[in-house]
Design a protein around this motif. Structure first.
Motif, PDB file in Angstrom:
ATOM      1  N   GLY A  46       0.840  -1.191   0.000  1.00 34.49           N
ATOM      2  CA  GLY A  46       0.000   0.000   0.000  1.00 34.49           C
ATOM      3  C   GLY A  46       0.879   1.246   0.000  1.00 34.49           C
ATOM      4  N   SER A  60      -2.271  -2.178   8.512  1.00 36.85           N
ATOM      5  CA  SER A  60      -2.573  -3.567   8.127  1.00 36.85           C
ATOM      6  C   SER A  60      -1.509  -4.507   8.699  1.00 36.85           C
ATOM      7  N   ARG A  93      -3.734   4.119  -6.468  1.00 42.99           N
ATOM      8  CA  ARG A  93      -5.077   4.115  -5.876  1.00 42.99           C
ATOM      9  C   ARG A  93      -6.151   4.188  -6.940  1.00 42.99           C
ATOM     10  N   SER A  96     -12.042   2.973  -5.236  1.00 43.17           N
ATOM     11  CA  SER A  96     -12.464   2.359  -3.968  1.00 43.17           C
ATOM     12  C   SER A  96     -11.298   1.620  -3.309  1.00 43.17           C
ATOM     13  N   GLY A  97     -10.183   2.290  -3.168  1.00 42.71           N
ATOM     14  CA  GLY A  97      -9.023   1.666  -2.524  1.00 42.71           C
ATOM     15  C   GLY A  97      -7.901   1.431  -3.523  1.00 42.71           C
ATOM     16  N   ASP A  98      -6.910   0.654  -3.086  1.00 44.47           N
ATOM     17  CA  ASP A  98      -5.757   0.410  -3.951  1.00 44.47           C
ATOM     18  C   ASP A  98      -6.165  -0.384  -5.184  1.00 44.47           C
ATOM     19  N   HIS A 161      -7.731  -9.852   4.120  1.00 44.27           N
ATOM     20  CA  HIS A 161      -6.710  -8.802   4.230  1.00 44.27           C
ATOM     21  C   HIS A 161      -6.844  -8.138   5.603  1.00 44.27           C
ATOM     22  N   SER A 163      -6.458  -5.255   6.504  1.00 45.65           N
ATOM     23  CA  SER A 163      -6.694  -3.813   6.420  1.00 45.65           C
ATOM     24  C   SER A 163      -7.774  -3.366   7.407  1.00 45.65           C
ATOM     25  N   ARG A 165      -9.942  -1.444   6.740  1.00 42.75           N
ATOM     26  CA  ARG A 165     -11.176  -1.395   5.931  1.00 42.75           C
ATOM     27  C   ARG A 165     -11.987  -2.674   6.064  1.00 42.75           C
ATOM     28  N   ASN A 166     -11.377  -3.740   6.567  1.00 42.66           N
ATOM     29  CA  ASN A 166     -12.076  -5.023   6.651  1.00 42.66           C
ATOM     30  C   ASN A 166     -12.777  -5.247   7.989  1.00 42.66           C
TER      31      ASN A 166
END
Ligand code: SF4
Length: 202
Positions: A46, A60, A93, A96-98, A161, A163, A165-166
């Motif tokens: 990332g 992460s 990027r 919606s994210g990488d 993952h 992250s 975000r998860n």
């Protein structure tokens, strides 16, 4: 023989400039040594790992180390842990994210790198890209792959993952922390403690 071959290959990967169009430039990030026992196959670095020049040097990574019950010194010791993402460079990027890992990266490097890692005892497949490429059991969704972790050979474990975000996925799948994480910690400790000769070399 293997150590020098692996070190040469790691140098070659770090010098790779195959993908010239990367929005943030080309900076392959890899950690590997022939003595590694644990292999982490993730997605791609990332932005923070790219800036730091180290894999998982971000929130992460903090969560992943927590899952593994592993300190930073062990995690960043290539003689114990090899980190081979599906793409070695930060892909940039998207909306919606990488962006996904560069598709040309794994076919270009992975087989050669795996051949230089004869001591791997446990492989962690982190995220859908690694699981699609390496899960011994076919699946349609990441949750299916992770939920059926008991059906994989003992030397593979699939993970979501790590992250931040998860968070929602973790909340929706409480079995992951209750059942898979204790097993993960045990298998990682066992893999790192195994100093016996590698059967592939016998
Ligand atoms: S993503 Fe992989 S193939 Fe592309 S430049 Fe980086 S190391 Fe090379």
């Amino acid at each position: 023989m293997h150590a020098s071959g692996c070190a040469r290959l790691v140098r070659d990967i770090r010098a790779c400039r195959h993908c010239q169009g990367l929005p943030e430039g080309v900076k392959p990030i890899i950690q590997a040594d022939a003595g590694a026992r644990l292999l982490i196959i993730g997605q791609a670095p990332g932005a923070r790992a790219d800036a730091a020049g180290r894999p998982f040097d971000d929130p992460s990574g903090d969560r992943l180390r927590h899952w593994l019950a592993m300190d930073r010194a062990t995690f960043y010791n290539p003689g114990r842990v090899a980190i081979m993402p599906m793409g070695f460079c930060f892909p940039g990027r998207g909306a919606s994210g990488d962006l996904p890992p560069r598709p040309e990266c794994a076919p270009l490097w992975h087989a050669r790198l795996l051949a230089e890692l004869p001591g791997i005892r446990l492989t962690l497949l982190i995220g859908q890209y690694a699981q699609r490429a390496y899960s011994p059991r076919p699946f349609t969704r990441l949750t299916d792959c992770v939920a059926h972790w008991r059906e994989l050979p003992e030397d593979y474990l699939p993970l979501p993952h790590p992250s931040p975000r998860n968070q929602l996925w973790l909340k929706r799948n409480p079995w992951f922390e209750a059942e898979l994480l204790p097993e993960l910690k045990q298998r990682v400790a066992r893999a790192l403690a195994d100093v016996s000769n590698n059967p592939r070399l016998e």
